[in-house]
Scaffold this active site. Structure first.
Site, PDB file in Angstrom:
ATOM      1  N   GLU A   1      45.562  50.064  41.821  1.00  0.00           N
ATOM      2  CA  GLU A   1      44.318  50.811  41.627  1.00  0.00           C
ATOM      3  C   GLU A   1      43.493  50.945  42.908  1.00  0.00           C
ATOM      4  OE1 GLU A   1      41.474  49.196  38.828  1.00  0.00           O
ATOM      5  OE2 GLU A   1      40.236  50.979  38.916  1.00  0.00           O
TER       6      GLU A   1
ATOM      7  N   LYS B   1      46.745  53.765  39.127  1.00  0.00           N
ATOM      8  CA  LYS B   1      45.442  53.966  38.476  1.00  0.00           C
ATOM      9  C   LYS B   1      44.486  54.372  39.576  1.00  0.00           C
ATOM     10  CE  LYS B   1      41.780  51.644  35.925  1.00  0.00           C
ATOM     11  NZ  LYS B   1      41.477  50.895  34.711  1.00  0.00           N
TER      12      LYS B   1
HETATM   13  P1  13P Z   1      35.762  52.305  34.741  1.00  0.00           P
HETATM   14  O1  13P Z   1      36.500  53.223  33.829  1.00  0.00           O
HETATM   15  O2  13P Z   1      34.462  51.809  34.182  1.00  0.00           O
HETATM   16  O3  13P Z   1      35.639  52.845  36.134  1.00  0.00           O
HETATM   17  O4  13P Z   1      36.640  50.997  34.901  1.00  0.00           O
HETATM   18  C1  13P Z   1      38.004  51.113  35.013  1.00  0.00           C
HETATM   19  C2  13P Z   1      38.540  49.969  35.752  1.00  0.00           C
HETATM   20  O5  13P Z   1      39.475  49.342  35.321  1.00  0.00           O
HETATM   21  C3  13P Z   1      37.942  49.627  37.039  1.00  0.00           C
HETATM   22  O6  13P Z   1      38.755  48.679  37.700  1.00  0.00           O
END
Ligand code: 13P
Length: 353
Positions: free
Chosen positions: A180, A222
């Site tokens: 991510e 992600k």
């Molecule tokens: P948000 O959808 O609130 O941005 O959070 C997703 C997430 O996993 C952040 O690491």
């Protein structure tokens, strides 16, 4: 190198995470972040309140129709419902994959406000503990900041290397890594600046992933949508968000990547749904693309819940509605009219049945 039979196992899990019409719930906020959510509803940040909060989200009846996986926090993967069933068990019964956040938060990088993520030390040991608890996939979040002279190439490279190193460790442990990189929405930057920063981090990330021979078939990206900064005052249409985001993806991402799931990043709930929907109206794509939201799935439900047991089913209905809207959006079948069919008073009447 990961051997072929392990890659096949990882690919099966990754495919399940991005099953058409399903997406992921991020319920892995640190205690500190949960504290911020609770202060908005004047609820004390205790272990029991955090447990009840997660129970509200994880036991919404039938959520497995819309949700393929849930990302848990270290405390949460070890917790049980009020009636004594482990959350991992609850998820398995709904056909939902349990996942776990394995990074240990952000640390300063340089002095201008950039960050890297810690957690590589001792990671292999934590992964085997989580696998034994039933986790099937993991998450590691890195953040990229847009600002004066930022992001720097050094910060991009360090975050890319750390994400790739984490991904390889996960695959060795038989767990699917969600990598991510999040270009933050904070700031007054333009959508073009976000596009440039997103392209840079994704390019570096997939170079490092290749260097480490991480198996793309067992990997989920992600990441953020390409958006103008929250403080820019600029609103863009979902079509423009989809066009800019997919332009970057098509330029940078390998076709064999198992799937992509967006974070919501501070977008409003309906905004995040409409933007996801637009990604699916722009023609066919080489990868499954879905949601992995925290705030954009939880905000309305948290407000409806208020920490009160008597609000449980109202809150769960709000959550299920949001999950359904995002499920439809992940198929390009959402329209804002569908929101009119649902409001909290309807949720109340449903819950009183
Ligand atoms: P948000 O959808 O609130 O941005 O959070 C997703 C997430 O996993 C952040 O690491």
């Amino acid at each position: 190198m990961i051997n072929q039979s392990k890659i096949e196992e990882l690919n099966k899990i990754a495919k399940q995470m991005v099953t058409p019409g399903k997406g992921l719930l991020a319920a892995d906020e640190s205690m500190n972040t949960v504290g911020k959510r609770f202060s908005a509803i004047s609820l004390e940040n205790t272990e029991d309140n955090r447990r009840s909060f997660r129970e509200m989200l994880l036991t919404a009846p039938g959520e497995g129709q819309y949700i393929s996986g849930v990302i848990l926090f270290d405390e949460t993967i070890k917790q049980k419902t009020g009636s004594g069933k482990s959350f991992v068990e609850v998820l398995k019964e709904e056909g939902i994959l349990p996942g776990i956040k394995v990074d240990q938060g952000l640390v300063d990088f340089g002095t201008a406000g950039e960050k890297t993520t810690k957690g590589l030390e001792g990671l292999a040991g934590r992964l085997s503990e989580y696998a034994a608890l039933g986790a099937k996939f993991c998450k590691w979040r890195a953040v990229i900041t847009i600002g004066q002279g930022m992001p720097t190439d050094e910060n991009i490279r360090q975050n890319a290397k750390d994400l790739a190193a984490y991904a390889l460790e996960c695959q060795k442990a038989g767990l699917v890594p969600m990598v991510e990189p999040e270009v933050l929405l904070d700031g007054n930057h333009t959508i073009q600046q976000c596009e440039v920063a997103s392209e840079k981090i994704l390019t570096a990330l997939f170079e490092e992933i290749k260097n480490k021979a991480v198996a793309l078939e067992g990997l989920i990206l992600k990441t953020n949508m390409v958006l103008p900064g929250k403080d820019s005052g600029v609103k863009v249409m979902p079509e423009e968000v989809a066009e800019a985001t997919l332009r970057v993806f098509k330029k940078v991402l390998p076709n064999s990547l198992a799937g992509i799931a967006f974070l919501s990043g501070g977008q409003g709930e309906q905004e995040a749904t409409a933007n996801l929907n637009a990604m699916h109206l722009a023609g066919s794509l080489p990868w499954p693309i879905t949601f992995s939201y925290a705030r954009a799935l939880q905000d309305g439900a948290t407000k409806a819940w208020q920490g009160k047991p008597e609000n449980l089913s109202v809150a769960q209905n709000v959550f299920l509605h949001r999950a359904k809207m995002n499920s439809l959006a992940s198929l390009g079948k959402y329209s804002t009219d569908m929101e009119k069919d649902f409001n909290v008073s309807e949720a109340e009447s449903v819950s009183q049945d």
